[in-house]
Motif scaffolding. Structure first.
Motif, mmCIF file in Angstrom:
data_model
loop_
_atom_site.group_PDB
_atom_site.id
_atom_site.type_symbol
_atom_site.label_atom_id
_atom_site.label_comp_id
_atom_site.label_asym_id
_atom_site.label_seq_id
_atom_site.Cartn_x
_atom_site.Cartn_y
_atom_site.Cartn_z
ATOM 1 N N ALA A 1 1.838 12.103 41.283
ATOM 2 C CA ALA A 1 1.707 10.964 40.380
ATOM 3 C C ALA A 1 0.456 10.156 40.668
ATOM 4 O O ALA A 1 -0.196 9.661 39.743
ATOM 5 N N ASN A 2 0.084 10.056 41.958
ATOM 6 C CA ASN A 2 -1.084 9.247 42.292
ATOM 7 C C ASN A 2 -2.406 9.903 41.913
ATOM 8 O O ASN A 2 -3.459 9.298 42.038
ATOM 9 N N ALA A 3 -2.344 11.166 41.439
ATOM 10 C CA ALA A 3 -3.566 11.869 41.022
ATOM 11 C C ALA A 3 -3.628 12.085 39.513
ATOM 12 O O ALA A 3 -4.544 12.752 39.018
ATOM 13 N N GLN B 1 6.295 2.727 42.740
ATOM 14 C CA GLN B 1 5.273 2.454 43.745
ATOM 15 C C GLN B 1 5.237 3.524 44.826
ATOM 16 O O GLN B 1 4.164 3.876 45.326
ATOM 17 N N ILE B 2 6.390 4.023 45.196
ATOM 18 C CA ILE B 2 6.423 5.081 46.203
ATOM 19 C C ILE B 2 5.724 6.330 45.671
ATOM 20 O O ILE B 2 4.984 7.003 46.399
ATOM 21 N N ALA B 3 5.962 6.644 44.399
ATOM 22 C CA ALA B 3 5.324 7.819 43.807
ATOM 23 C C ALA B 3 3.804 7.695 43.818
ATOM 24 O O ALA B 3 3.095 8.708 43.872
ATOM 25 N N LEU B 4 3.301 6.477 43.784
ATOM 26 C CA LEU B 4 1.853 6.262 43.713
ATOM 27 C C LEU B 4 1.194 6.112 45.081
ATOM 28 O O LEU B 4 -0.022 5.949 45.165
ATOM 29 N N ARG B 5 1.986 6.168 46.150
ATOM 30 C CA ARG B 5 1.392 6.092 47.484
ATOM 31 C C ARG B 5 0.500 7.298 47.737
ATOM 32 O O ARG B 5 0.879 8.438 47.503
ATOM 33 N N GLU B 6 -0.698 7.066 48.279
ATOM 34 C CA GLU B 6 -1.655 8.143 48.535
ATOM 35 C C GLU B 6 -1.692 8.584 49.989
ATOM 36 O O GLU B 6 -1.997 9.738 50.292
#
Length: 805
Positions: A8-10, A253-258
């Motif tokens: 998700a973060n990409a 927000q957890i899904a977007l952690r890099e």
């Protein structure tokens, strides 16, 4: 394109990799474009409000509708109306009400995932067509309404076509993409589909040669943690998944952690949501207190455990930064400043005296320092005395007056410290800490009122008051929201959280005349401090980005949802730790913070293993350990779930309930000029070990154990005596054994030459009835041990008492 996976973060990089030949972006809907503020799709169903809970009945109704659909309607997909027709047959009005309730629930809990919104915007800017392909029982009209409701009409306007499985009678895996190709008029090579389900969103479009990308919402470890958070939250609060969903507002927000470093992930995904929710609640409580008092509120975060909450609050509400004060008030200094008269001294001393009045005083330094005696004075007061005798000395008028005088001087120094931190006489202050009974507030509030004229309120992450106080106290988790047993279950291993909230300073033990804190040397190791600071940094990253991932917050994103989500996170951490968390914590120590330099190891797995082998699971019921779930982690989730259940519900299990698989051990008892051959039950404990307890009176009886009849090899972990009335590990006394026909081939491991091999444990005189403990593990058996039910342990204890009498 090949069938790729993307996190998700990409997502923001995806269109840069798309070749010009792709002219259509195809999106899955749920868990891709539209997410829920919940752990699982079924968590929408509690909002239906069916008696006894809605999840199971709603799932069964859908299963029934799907089972009937091929036979009654010649299709595999169902509509929402068909599901609810199975749920409440022959009541059309009720069906319609439930359909609307479910639509309202989806609108309340759903949100559009911002990176996918951005993906749609980017696709339209490139002139691409955008379609949504969804396996859903919602019609196209209803799905469009939901998208507009949670994402906005402008986003809906960018979606050219919507394909819903219920309207075509088939899902993605059965041919829905054939309809997509037909109705869009596009070639497979011109479409890029993205979704979260490997089968429906990758394999299914790939069958038609459509380019597909798998959206990986979470790593496998994160998925496991989220599932266990929902489970822990459900155990903690029985309304979860009954009348309330399993809220998880932190999912996006957890899904977007890099950053995938384990310490960073812990700080971000675990500490972050808890501290963010706590800070939001504190803000609203401060505003309410201002409205009530008509004065600006200053927030006093108590060092040391208030450090991370203070950082989180300031990160979320920077406009309040000038009112946030990190003040150095410990339990030790609060109590030291509180001795205004004999009554306050006696109120402090009496609980200790009543419990230990006849015992030798063993905490001389702690007690005497707390009462403001020097070490030399303390030694003179305590040497060779019991707690009762020490208490009698403290009651002498000259000692009481000395304590009062010194305490008043101490309180003046504490007030100087608060003045130096910007707290003025007459202020309204909110004392903030992790909790847990507001001991500091109880001790120091009268001082602050009398000496500074402060209006004092206390707000805590966890408030567990055994006896209600008259002070203004509230907890983010307290008995307004949870029963006392639930609060107590979290309180037990809470030191795990403390380790990550504190700051690298020694405990404050006094103040200079100008109020400068005087501290002990910090006892925490450098490696522990480094891990703590990394986790805190990650936590603040989460807090600063609270709400990231939402196009607009779901309507259910309120204090209640965030508290419930945080409770699941905290209960999961305390009772269901992950492998990575155990590795992170394995060398941690806890500073007891009582004005001493005492450090306690956070957990000792070897000690827990030994206790389980020697006493079995029953030992965990009342074991007073710093972090017992961490010690038990290696034994698997079932053991920690059992522990959590026992503590959460205060289950009154006796030892007999844990005694299973009784092996009959042949023994001979000698004493009083007589002997008798008997068998004694040995019960399974852990790791293949068994425990037998044999009453030996006050040492009148010698016991022979005929091990050779059962074993060729046997390993002993413990041979000891202990009092009948103290069935705890610490009360044991090693027993001496004489062996015959047995060869110790390694420490505790015996090879038994023949069936006549035996062990004799000699009688040892004692002042009270005793039990002989035998803890052993069969390695190679000679004959199959007989397994059967035997007399409960309490009957064996009674027998021992009778024999001793």
């Amino acid at each position: 394109m090949t069938h790729n996976a993307i996190r998700a973060n990409a997502l923001h990089t995806l269109l840069d990799m798309v070749p010009p030949s792709i002219t259509c972006l195809s999106l899955d809907c749920f868990d891709t474009l539209i997410w829920r503020n919940l752990n699982a799709p079924v968590d929408v169903f509690p909002d239906l409000g069916l008696p006894g809970g809605s999840i199971e009945r709603r799932r069964m109704a859908e299963g029934q509708a799907r089972a009937l659909a091929p036979h009654l309607r010649n299709r595999s997909e169902v509509t929402l109306e068909e599901i609810h027709a199975e749920l409440v047959p022959d009541n059309v009005e009720h069906q319609q009400a439930l359909v609307q309730a479910e639509l309202d629930a989806e609108a309340r809990h759903c949100f559009a995932f911002a990176p996918v919104r951005d993906l749609i915007v980017g696709a339209k800017q490139r002139g691409m067509k955008v379609v949504v392909v969804s396996d859903t029982y919602l019609s196209e009209a209803r799905l469009r309404t939901l998208i507009a409701d949670v994402a906005g009409a402008d986003l809906l306007a960018m979606i050219d076509q919507v394909f819903c499985s219920c309207e075509y009678g088939i899902g993605k895996t059965r041919g829905l993409f054939a309809h997509v190709l037909k109705e869009t008029g596009l070639k497979p090579s011109e479409i890029l589909h993205i979704g979260d389900n490997l089968t429906a969103d990758v394999s299914a479009p790939a069958f038609y040669n459509i380019n597909a990308v798998h959206l990986q919402q979470f790593s496998l470890e994160t998925l496991q943690r989220l599932r266990m958070e929902a489970a822990a939250g459900t155990m903690l609060d029985s309304t979860t998944r009954n009348t309330h969903p399993a809220y998880q507002p932190h999912r996006a927000q957890i899904a977007l952690r890099e950053n995938d470093d384990p310490v960073y992930a812990f700080g971000h995904d675990v500490l972050g949501p808890v501290m963010s929710a706590f800070a939001t609640w504190l803000h609203d409580e401060a505003e309410a207190l201002e409205k009530e008092t008509g004065k600006p509120v200053k927030l006093l975060f108590l060092l040391r455990d208030g450090h991370l909450p203070a950082r989180a609050f300031t990160a979320l509400y920077p406009q309040w930064a000038d009112r946030v004060k990190e003040v150095s008030i410990s339990r030790f200094t609060a109590v030291a400043s509180s001795f205004r008269d004999s009554e306050t001294i006696n109120r402090y001393m009496m609980p200790w005296l009543v419990k230990n009045i006849r015992r030798p005083i063993s905490k001389a330094t702690f007690f005497t320092r707390q009462l403001l005696f020097s070490d030399e004075e303390g030694a003179a007061l305590t040497e060779g005395k019991t707690m009762g005798e020490f208490g009698e000395d403290i009651l002498k008028p000259e000692h009481q007056q000395l304590i009062v005088d010194r305490s008043r001087a101490f309180s003046r120094r504490l007030v100087a410290h608060l003045h130096g931190e910007g707290i003025d006489d007459g202020d309204t202050v909110m004392m903030i800490d992790l909790g847990y009974a507001g001991t500091v507030q109880d001790a120091v509030e009268a001082v602050l009122r009398e000496d500074m004229g402060l209006t004092v309120a206390g707000r805590y992450l966890l408030l567990r008051e055994q006896l209600r106080q008259s002070s203004d106290k509230k907890g983010f988790f307290d008995t307004r929201n949870y029963d006392y047993r639930a609060i107590t279950s979290i309180y037990g291993p809470i030191s795990v959280l403390e380790q990550f909230c504190t700051v690298g300073l020694g405990s404050v033990v006094d103040y200079a005349a100008d109020g400068t804190p005087i501290r002990d040397e910090p006892g925490v190791k450098g490696a522990q401090s480094d891990i703590r600071e990394q986790a805190q940094h990650a936590c603040i990253d989460f807090v600063r980005e609270t709400g990231k991932g939402f196009v607009r917050p779901p309507r259910s994103d309120n204090h209640d949802a965030r508290r419930r989500g945080a409770a699941g996170i905290l209960a999961r951490l305390l009772y269901m730790p992950m492998d990575s968390e155990i590795a992170m914590l394995e060398n941690f120590a806890h500073d007891v913070n009582f004005g001493t330099d005492a450090m306690i190891e956070m957990f000792d797995p070897a000690s827990a293993d030994r206790s389980l082998r020697r006493r079995g699971m029953f030992y965990t019921k009342n074991a007073m350990r710093m972090y017992l779930p961490g010690e038990l982690h290696k034994h698997g989730l079932p053991m920690n779930m059992t522990l959590f259940g026992m503590r959460r519900f205060a289950l009154d299990f006796a030892k007999d309930e844990f005694n299973v698989d009784a092996m009959q051990l042949p023994i001979q008892i000698f004493g009083g000029g007589q002997s008798s051959a008997e068998t004694v039950g040995a019960h399974r404990t852990a790791d293949g070990f068994y425990r037998a307890t044999i009453p030996v009176g006050r040492g009148e009886f010698t016991v022979g154990i005929f091990l050779g009849r059962l074993f060729e090899y046997v390993q002993f972990d413990e041979i000891s005596f202990q009092p009948v009335d103290e069935l705890v590990l610490e009360a044991q006394t090693p027993a001496h054994a004489i062996i015959e026909g047995m060869d110790e081939v390694a420490k505790g491991l015996y090879r038994i030459e023949g069936a006549d091999g035996f062990m004799v444990v000699q009688a040892v005189p004692a002042e009270q009835p005793m039990l002989l403990n035998l803890v052993f593990r069969p390695i190679v058996t000679r004959a199959k041990p007989k397994l059967e039910s035997i007399e409960p342990a309490h009957e064996a204890v009674d027998e021992g008492r009778r024999a001793a009498a």
